[in-house]
Design a protein around this motif. Structure first.
Motif, PDB file in Angstrom:
ATOM      1  N   ALA A  69       0.599  -1.339   0.016  1.00  0.00           N
ATOM      2  CA  ALA A  69       0.005  -0.023  -0.002  1.00  0.00           C
ATOM      3  C   ALA A  69       0.730   1.221  -0.002  1.00  0.00           C
ATOM      4  O   ALA A  69       0.583   2.362  -0.563  1.00  0.00           O
ATOM      5  CB  ALA A  69      -0.981   0.187   1.104  1.00  0.00           C
ATOM      6  N   GLU A  70       2.011   1.162   0.590  1.00  0.00           N
ATOM      7  CA  GLU A  70       2.908   2.286   0.698  1.00  0.00           C
ATOM      8  C   GLU A  70       3.927   2.420  -0.554  1.00  0.00           C
ATOM      9  O   GLU A  70       3.979   3.623  -0.935  1.00  0.00           O
ATOM     10  CB  GLU A  70       3.607   2.342   2.137  1.00  0.00           C
ATOM     11  N   TYR A  71       4.289   1.397  -1.007  1.00  0.00           N
ATOM     12  CA  TYR A  71       5.524   1.563  -2.038  1.00  0.00           C
ATOM     13  C   TYR A  71       5.112   0.779  -3.275  1.00  0.00           C
ATOM     14  O   TYR A  71       5.822   0.903  -4.392  1.00  0.00           O
ATOM     15  CB  TYR A  71       6.737   0.786  -1.382  1.00  0.00           C
ATOM     16  N   GLY A  72       3.890   0.147  -3.572  1.00  0.00           N
ATOM     17  CA  GLY A  72       3.319  -0.387  -4.621  1.00  0.00           C
ATOM     18  C   GLY A  72       4.189  -1.757  -4.856  1.00  0.00           C
ATOM     19  O   GLY A  72       4.916  -2.372  -3.924  1.00  0.00           O
ATOM     20  N   LEU A  73       3.858  -2.483  -5.956  1.00  0.00           N
ATOM     21  CA  LEU A  73       4.268  -3.732  -6.081  1.00  0.00           C
ATOM     22  C   LEU A  73       5.573  -4.010  -7.127  1.00  0.00           C
ATOM     23  O   LEU A  73       6.191  -4.783  -7.322  1.00  0.00           O
ATOM     24  CB  LEU A  73       3.355  -4.538  -6.989  1.00  0.00           C
ATOM     25  N   THR A  74       5.824  -2.524  -7.888  1.00  0.00           N
ATOM     26  CA  THR A  74       6.773  -2.519  -8.734  1.00  0.00           C
ATOM     27  C   THR A  74       8.379  -3.081  -7.997  1.00  0.00           C
ATOM     28  O   THR A  74       9.151  -3.687  -8.598  1.00  0.00           O
ATOM     29  CB  THR A  74       7.003  -1.371  -9.264  1.00  0.00           C
ATOM     30  N   LYS A  75       8.521  -2.376  -7.097  1.00  0.00           N
ATOM     31  CA  LYS A  75       9.973  -2.594  -6.417  1.00  0.00           C
ATOM     32  C   LYS A  75       9.808  -3.031  -5.064  1.00  0.00           C
ATOM     33  O   LYS A  75       9.117  -2.434  -4.245  1.00  0.00           O
ATOM     34  CB  LYS A  75      10.651  -1.396  -6.472  1.00  0.00           C
ATOM     35  N   ARG A  76      10.337  -4.301  -4.657  1.00  0.00           N
ATOM     36  CA  ARG A  76      10.298  -4.722  -3.427  1.00  0.00           C
ATOM     37  C   ARG A  76      11.232  -3.942  -2.693  1.00  0.00           C
ATOM     38  O   ARG A  76      12.345  -3.695  -2.813  1.00  0.00           O
ATOM     39  CB  ARG A  76      10.799  -6.338  -3.244  1.00  0.00           C
ATOM     40  N   THR A  77      10.846  -3.561  -1.340  1.00  0.00           N
ATOM     41  CA  THR A  77      11.447  -2.911  -0.213  1.00  0.00           C
ATOM     42  C   THR A  77      12.725  -3.920   0.296  1.00  0.00           C
ATOM     43  O   THR A  77      12.242  -5.209   0.508  1.00  0.00           O
ATOM     44  CB  THR A  77      10.541  -2.269   0.882  1.00  0.00           C
ATOM     45  N   LYS A  78      13.461  -3.586   1.325  1.00  0.00           N
ATOM     46  CA  LYS A  78      14.395  -4.458   2.091  1.00  0.00           C
ATOM     47  C   LYS A  78      13.255  -4.954   2.999  1.00  0.00           C
ATOM     48  O   LYS A  78      13.464  -6.461   3.224  1.00  0.00           O
ATOM     49  CB  LYS A  78      15.352  -3.776   2.775  1.00  0.00           C
ATOM     50  N   HIS A  79      12.388  -4.637   3.403  1.00  0.00           N
ATOM     51  CA  HIS A  79      11.355  -5.296   4.542  1.00  0.00           C
ATOM     52  C   HIS A  79      10.759  -6.438   3.752  1.00  0.00           C
ATOM     53  O   HIS A  79      10.617  -7.532   4.259  1.00  0.00           O
ATOM     54  CB  HIS A  79      10.518  -4.078   5.042  1.00  0.00           C
ATOM     55  N   ARG A  80      10.220  -6.193   2.591  1.00  0.00           N
ATOM     56  CA  ARG A  80       9.417  -7.352   1.669  1.00  0.00           C
ATOM     57  C   ARG A  80      10.264  -8.202   1.494  1.00  0.00           C
ATOM     58  O   ARG A  80       9.997  -9.518   1.596  1.00  0.00           O
ATOM     59  CB  ARG A  80       8.577  -6.718   0.720  1.00  0.00           C
ATOM     60  N   ASN A  81      11.439  -7.940   1.064  1.00  0.00           N
ATOM     61  CA  ASN A  81      12.553  -8.954   0.542  1.00  0.00           C
ATOM     62  C   ASN A  81      12.749  -9.765   1.827  1.00  0.00           C
ATOM     63  O   ASN A  81      13.146 -11.001   1.818  1.00  0.00           O
ATOM     64  CB  ASN A  81      13.900  -8.220   0.301  1.00  0.00           C
ATOM     65  N   ALA A  82      12.989  -9.476   3.038  1.00  0.00           N
ATOM     66  CA  ALA A  82      13.118 -10.229   4.298  1.00  0.00           C
ATOM     67  C   ALA A  82      12.038 -10.915   4.704  1.00  0.00           C
ATOM     68  O   ALA A  82      12.139 -12.168   4.996  1.00  0.00           O
ATOM     69  CB  ALA A  82      13.627  -9.174   5.504  1.00  0.00           C
ATOM     70  N   LEU A  83      11.040 -10.408   4.494  1.00  0.00           N
ATOM     71  CA  LEU A  83       9.666 -11.219   4.840  1.00  0.00           C
ATOM     72  C   LEU A  83       9.484 -12.318   3.844  1.00  0.00           C
ATOM     73  O   LEU A  83       9.275 -13.424   4.425  1.00  0.00           O
ATOM     74  CB  LEU A  83       8.419 -10.307   4.793  1.00  0.00           C
ATOM     75  N   THR A  84       9.714 -12.101   2.712  1.00  0.00           N
ATOM     76  CA  THR A  84       9.829 -13.299   1.571  1.00  0.00           C
ATOM     77  C   THR A  84      10.739 -14.082   1.869  1.00  0.00           C
ATOM     78  O   THR A  84      10.309 -15.516   1.989  1.00  0.00           O
ATOM     79  CB  THR A  84       9.893 -12.568   0.085  1.00  0.00           C
ATOM     80  N   LEU A  85      12.036 -14.044   2.085  1.00  0.00           N
ATOM     81  CA  LEU A  85      13.183 -14.932   2.156  1.00  0.00           C
ATOM     82  C   LEU A  85      12.641 -15.710   3.578  1.00  0.00           C
ATOM     83  O   LEU A  85      12.890 -16.849   3.594  1.00  0.00           O
ATOM     84  CB  LEU A  85      14.236 -14.199   2.516  1.00  0.00           C
ATOM     85  N   PHE A  86      12.409 -15.174   4.638  1.00  0.00           N
ATOM     86  CA  PHE A  86      12.051 -15.869   6.016  1.00  0.00           C
ATOM     87  C   PHE A  86      10.791 -16.706   5.422  1.00  0.00           C
ATOM     88  O   PHE A  86      10.563 -17.894   6.133  1.00  0.00           O
ATOM     89  CB  PHE A  86      11.979 -15.023   6.947  1.00  0.00           C
ATOM     90  N   ASP A  87       9.897 -16.459   4.904  1.00  0.00           N
ATOM     91  CA  ASP A  87       8.496 -16.965   4.539  1.00  0.00           C
ATOM     92  C   ASP A  87       8.825 -18.337   3.899  1.00  0.00           C
ATOM     93  O   ASP A  87       8.267 -19.508   3.832  1.00  0.00           O
ATOM     94  CB  ASP A  87       7.590 -16.211   3.880  1.00  0.00           C
TER      95      ASP A  87
END
Length: 270
Positions: free
Chosen positions: A115-133
């Motif tokens: 919602a804040e940054y969009g889907l185009t580019k993953r933030t460091k936070h989303r990268n970490a969430l995805t990697l751990f998930d």
């Protein structure tokens, strides 16, 4: 490194290694004679997402994504898109059952970030969430030496010399469902991402279900309050086949002599 190819059929024989002991103990997974359906999880599910909707697994083909991202569908409907006869989604279902609070939080964090940054580019936070998930392993430890050894890649010391202490002051709990999928056909090179959780000694004496309940709450708080997945810095590489009991070959200490897999820590010049 060998490329992972998932098995195409229901093959319970591939679930007999120690890496699947928790799933076999809690869900009798290795006793199933056919692919569990999405509805099969219902008796084991006690999860509500952070949008206050009950989590349920639904055949992926029946879901109207309406141009929504996977995590958005889960948050907005409570429905987890689940492909039938698919190892990845099957193991994802087990993680929802075992870590319901943490999975709900991670889902919400994805939605907030999008919602804040969009889907185009993953933030460091989303990268970490995805990697751990996908690849995370919770290492519950009651002694800080384990974090020191494993983060420093002292594999032989942690896995072989102190093998007898696993289950007493350290225990591995799978979080990444992609790890489980790849362990159906293990190969040298298979590596997860460890997150260390400090626990009291008595945790290792509790029954397995209670251990998961405890870790789910602690992990939820570490992500929500301590922001341990703000980036990847708290995640440490973990050669999955080295975890005692997770692979037949590691019963022999010479297994850890393969430095292409059990790589020493890279030292950087000051």
């Amino acid at each position: 490194m060998k490329r992972f190819t998932p098995p195409e059929q229901w093959q319970p024989n591939c679930l007999k290694t120690g890496a699947f002991n928790h799933l076999n103990s809690l869900f009798k997974l290795n006793e199933q004679t056919q692919w569990p359906s999405p509805k099969w999880f219902t008796p084991y599910l006690n999860a509500t997402n952070e949008n206050n909707l009950p989590i349920q697994f639904v055949d992926d083909a029946q879901i109207d994504f309406a141009e929504r991202y996977y995590e958005q569908v889960i948050f907005e409907t409570g429905e987890v898109p689940t492909r039938t006869e698919n190892w990845h989604d099957l193991f994802g279902g087990f993680i929802w059952c075992l870590f319901p609070k943490t999975k709900s939080l991670i889902n919400h964090r994805h939605v907030q970030d999008i919602a804040e940054y969009g889907l185009t580019k993953r933030t460091k936070h989303r990268n970490a969430l995805t990697l751990f998930d996908e690849c995370g392993v919770v290492l519950a430890i009651s002694n800080s030496k384990w974090q020191t050894w494993l983060r420093d890649h002292q594999w032989h010391k942690a896995f072989a010399e102190h093998r007898h202490e696993w289950g007493e002051s350290i225990q591995a709990f799978m979080f990444g469902h992609a790890n489980y999928e790849m362990l159906t056909r293990p190969y040298i090179g298979l590596t997860g991402k460890a997150l260390f959780i400090n626990v009291p000694d008595e945790i290792f004496c509790k029954d397995l279900a209670m251990q998961y309940q405890y870790l789910d709450q602690v992990l939820y708080e570490k992500i929500k309050i301590e922001h341990c997945l703000a980036d990847n810095s708290h995640l440490s590489p973990l050669p999955l086949l080295g975890v005692p009991g997770w692979h037949e070959d590691n019963k022999n200490d010479t297994f850890y002599n393969n430095t292409d897999y059990f790589r020493p820590k890279r030292r950087t010049c000051a």
